[in-house]
Design a protein around this motif. Structure first.
Motif, PDB file in Angstrom:
ATOM      1  N   ILE A 112       0.862  -1.187   0.000  1.00  0.00           N
ATOM      2  CA  ILE A 112       0.000   0.000   0.000  1.00  0.00           C
ATOM      3  C   ILE A 112       0.897   1.234   0.000  1.00  0.00           C
ATOM      4  CG2 ILE A 112      -1.927   1.181   1.118  1.00  0.00           C
ATOM      5  CD1 ILE A 112      -2.491  -1.755   0.245  1.00  0.00           C
ATOM      6  N   LYS A 118      -1.743   5.730   3.375  1.00  0.00           N
ATOM      7  CA  LYS A 118      -1.226   4.356   3.312  1.00  0.00           C
ATOM      8  C   LYS A 118      -1.304   3.636   4.656  1.00  0.00           C
ATOM      9  CE  LYS A 118       3.582   6.061   3.239  1.00  0.00           C
ATOM     10  NZ  LYS A 118       3.303   7.479   2.915  1.00  0.00           N
ATOM     11  N   THR A 119      -1.039   4.342   5.759  1.00  0.00           N
ATOM     12  CA  THR A 119      -1.179   3.705   7.076  1.00  0.00           C
ATOM     13  C   THR A 119      -2.618   3.281   7.314  1.00  0.00           C
ATOM     14  OG1 THR A 119       0.627   5.027   8.001  1.00  0.00           O
ATOM     15  CG2 THR A 119      -0.877   4.010   9.560  1.00  0.00           C
ATOM     16  N   THR A 120      -3.550   4.187   7.003  1.00  0.00           N
ATOM     17  CA  THR A 120      -4.971   3.921   7.245  1.00  0.00           C
ATOM     18  C   THR A 120      -5.475   2.766   6.391  1.00  0.00           C
ATOM     19  OG1 THR A 120      -5.379   6.224   7.867  1.00  0.00           O
ATOM     20  CG2 THR A 120      -7.271   4.949   7.148  1.00  0.00           C
ATOM     21  N   THR A 122      -3.722   0.338   4.961  1.00  0.00           N
ATOM     22  CA  THR A 122      -3.103  -0.898   5.440  1.00  0.00           C
ATOM     23  C   THR A 122      -3.795  -1.375   6.707  1.00  0.00           C
ATOM     24  OG1 THR A 122      -0.986  -0.113   4.560  1.00  0.00           O
ATOM     25  CG2 THR A 122      -0.916  -2.007   6.034  1.00  0.00           C
ATOM     26  N   TYR A 138       1.836  -8.527   8.452  1.00  0.00           N
ATOM     27  CA  TYR A 138       1.695  -7.115   8.081  1.00  0.00           C
ATOM     28  C   TYR A 138       2.864  -6.294   8.580  1.00  0.00           C
ATOM     29  CZ  TYR A 138      -0.250  -7.176  12.833  1.00  0.00           C
ATOM     30  OH  TYR A 138      -0.443  -7.384  14.176  1.00  0.00           O
ATOM     31  N   LEU A 140       3.099  -2.132   9.446  1.00  0.00           N
ATOM     32  CA  LEU A 140       2.432  -0.836   9.533  1.00  0.00           C
ATOM     33  C   LEU A 140       3.427   0.234   9.965  1.00  0.00           C
ATOM     34  CD1 LEU A 140      -0.626  -2.280  11.370  1.00  0.00           C
ATOM     35  CD2 LEU A 140      -0.893  -0.852   9.339  1.00  0.00           C
ATOM     36  N   THR A 150       3.074  -3.267  15.371  1.00  0.00           N
ATOM     37  CA  THR A 150       2.949  -2.757  14.009  1.00  0.00           C
ATOM     38  C   THR A 150       3.538  -3.711  12.976  1.00  0.00           C
ATOM     39  OG1 THR A 150       4.983  -1.471  14.284  1.00  0.00           O
ATOM     40  CG2 THR A 150       2.906  -0.334  14.726  1.00  0.00           C
ATOM     41  N   GLU A 162       2.770  -1.586   4.420  1.00  0.00           N
ATOM     42  CA  GLU A 162       2.729  -0.147   4.159  1.00  0.00           C
ATOM     43  C   GLU A 162       4.019   0.225   3.432  1.00  0.00           C
ATOM     44  OE1 GLU A 162       2.835   4.125   6.476  1.00  0.00           O
ATOM     45  OE2 GLU A 162       1.894   2.418   7.487  1.00  0.00           O
ATOM     46  N   ASP A 164       6.640   2.570   1.978  1.00  0.00           N
ATOM     47  CA  ASP A 164       7.182   3.918   2.118  1.00  0.00           C
ATOM     48  C   ASP A 164       8.014   4.268   0.886  1.00  0.00           C
ATOM     49  OD1 ASP A 164       8.311   6.274   2.989  1.00  0.00           O
ATOM     50  OD2 ASP A 164       9.147   5.451   4.826  1.00  0.00           O
ATOM     51  N   ASN A 276     -10.159   6.246   1.536  1.00  0.00           N
ATOM     52  CA  ASN A 276      -9.266   5.168   1.966  1.00  0.00           C
ATOM     53  C   ASN A 276     -10.032   3.851   2.122  1.00  0.00           C
ATOM     54  OD1 ASN A 276      -7.098   6.971   2.140  1.00  0.00           O
ATOM     55  ND2 ASN A 276      -7.475   7.410   4.297  1.00  0.00           N
TER      56      ASN A 276
END
Length: 452
Positions: A112, A118-120, A122, A138, A140, A150, A162, A164, A276
């Motif tokens: 994502i 992207k955090t939301t 994911t 995952y 996060l 996370t 997530e 980056d 989102n």
């Protein structure tokens, strides 16, 4: 976890993701050590609770031939003494994206990406899969309410990452999200960010093009068609790659609550979160989650801990905090609170804290981003400005940058606090946005004072 990695040292373990990775690896049974020159909460407390908090500073003694691998974070420099010794010893050195990739060889890898959301997204995907008892791993970038750590690494068949766009490591200046070799990718938005490493908007957008172009045959690429560049990138013809657009769905706001598709009340709010949510729904459809399952599960999703956070409220006023710092995030958050309580006055206060937000070349990107506030305030700490290499940022300049002729500017947190304490907070909401802390301002105490 891959059994080839049993004895691991993490250089720059104090970062949000790096500390979570260390904790996850220790819980999986690996022997983990770490180092950093500065560690702050919440990473400090989390590492301490898991007996992973190192002595402050770098120490070559941490690096020895018995290590299976050394994982290096972006906070370390290329001339880091521990990193140099690991190189001299010929040890396996991985960035954290490379390590995550090594642990997900036989998993379906979902990335994502985007300048915002992207955090939301994911977190929404992981929340729904957890709710439906579908195992998944995952990664996060921030804490999500209801999800303990996370990072999770297990034998699950899926990993949701997530992605980056920032540099991979001190040794690799390509974006992290290119390291995962995704099967499914989602691009939520492409508004220019990280000016310190991507000096032009084009150089920033190029990274998302690279991500999209790296989609494999029979892979899928989701993109938000409400974002112009994401739509251009996502709709480009690619051999045997399924392109799936999404956009903001229909919703309504009733009695301070967002309701999706006419009948599904939500715990999150804001147009951006509805967008989102739609991205998450479309992606989960590829994983066999029906709309009925999705709408049932998403109603209990509470969001990321530092996003749209309600500090305190009474019958006629609410005080929110948010991690917003990029222009798109500031606009989305201000609009969300305005939409939640349209009959109330809204004061929005934004701290210029990041490298980008204090850069005069980048500041024009904030034009009109606070237009949904009745009173717009900008705060910055002069010491932070000086530390970033500038000493002058006038009120008139900021008014022009934000296109707000009535913009209020504060550089002293006590003066800001005094101003807020003097306002009438009946039928009046306050939104405090920062990736910093407004010069040490205690928001809980401020909320107590304002609402008493």
């Amino acid at each position: 976890m891959n059994s080839n990695f049993n004895n691991i040292h993490i250089i720059a373990i104090g970062g949000a993701v790096m500390s979570s990775l260390g904790i996850a690896l220790k819980k999986s049974g690996a022997k983990v050590t770490g180092s950093d020159d500065k560690i702050y909460d919440p990473a400090l407390s989390n590492l301490q609770q898991n007996n992973l908090l190192p002595a402050e500073g770098w120490d070559e003694a941490n690096i020895h031939k018995d290590l299976d691998t050394v994982i290096v974070g972006m906070h370390a420099k290329a001339d880091n003494p521990e990193l140099k010794k690991a190189q001299d010893l010929g040890l396996t050195i991985l960035s954290y994206p490379e390590f995550i990739r090594s642990q997900s060889e036989h998993k379906q890898r979902i990335v994502i990406a985007g300048s915002h959301g992207k955090t939301t997204i994911t977190g929404m995907i992981v929340h729904v899969l957890n709710y439906l008892n579908k195992p998944c791993d995952y990664l996060l970038g921030a804490k999500i309410k209801g999800i303990d750590n996370t990072i999770q690494l297990s034998n699950a068949p899926i990993i949701v990452i997530e992605g980056d766009e920032y540099f991979t490591s001190p040794l690799d200046q390509s974006p992290k999200f290119l390291k995962y070799d995704h099967h499914i990718a989602l691009i939520s938005g492409t508004e220019w960010d990280h000016i310190n490493v991507y000096p032009t908007a084009d150089s920033y957008i190029e990274q998302f093009e690279l991500l999209a172009d790296s989609s494999p045959k029979a892979g899928s690429l989701l993109y938000c068609e409400d974002d112009r560049m994401a739509m251009i990138i996502g709709s480009k013809e690619r051999d045997d790659v399924r392109a799936i657009p999404y956009k903001t769905p229909k919703y309504k706001v009733k009695n301070g609550q967002f309701i999706l598709d006419g009948e599904h009340p939500l715990k999150v709010f804001g147009k951006h979160n509805m967008q989102n949510l739609e991205g998450a729904r479309k992606l989960l459809d590829l994983l066999g989650v029906t709309d009925q399952q999705f709408y049932e599960a998403i109603q209990s999703y509470e969001g990321a801990e530092k996003r749209n956070n309600l500090v305190q409220a009474n019958d006629s006023s609410a005080i929110y905090s948010d991690f917003a710092h990029a222009p798109s995030k500031v606009k989305a958050t201000v609009h969300a609170v305005n939409e939640l309580h349209p009959d109330r006055k809204l004061t929005a206060c934004f701290e210029l804290h990041t490298f980008s937000s204090l850069n005069k070349e980048y500041l024009p990107n904030y034009a009109d981003k606070m237009k949904y506030a009745d009173t717009a305030i900008v705060y910055y700490n002069k010491a932070t400005l000086e530390a970033k290499g500038d000493t002058v940022l006038s009120t008139d300049e900021l008014k022009a940058f934000f296109n707000e002729k009535n913009l209020l500017v504060f550089t002293d947190s006590d003066e800001l606090k005094n101003y807020l304490n003097k306002q009438n907070w009946k039928n009046h909401d306050l939104l405090m946005m920062s990736s910093g802390n407004f010069g040490g301002l205690n928001l809980s105490e401020l909320a107590d004072n304002l609402l008493s």
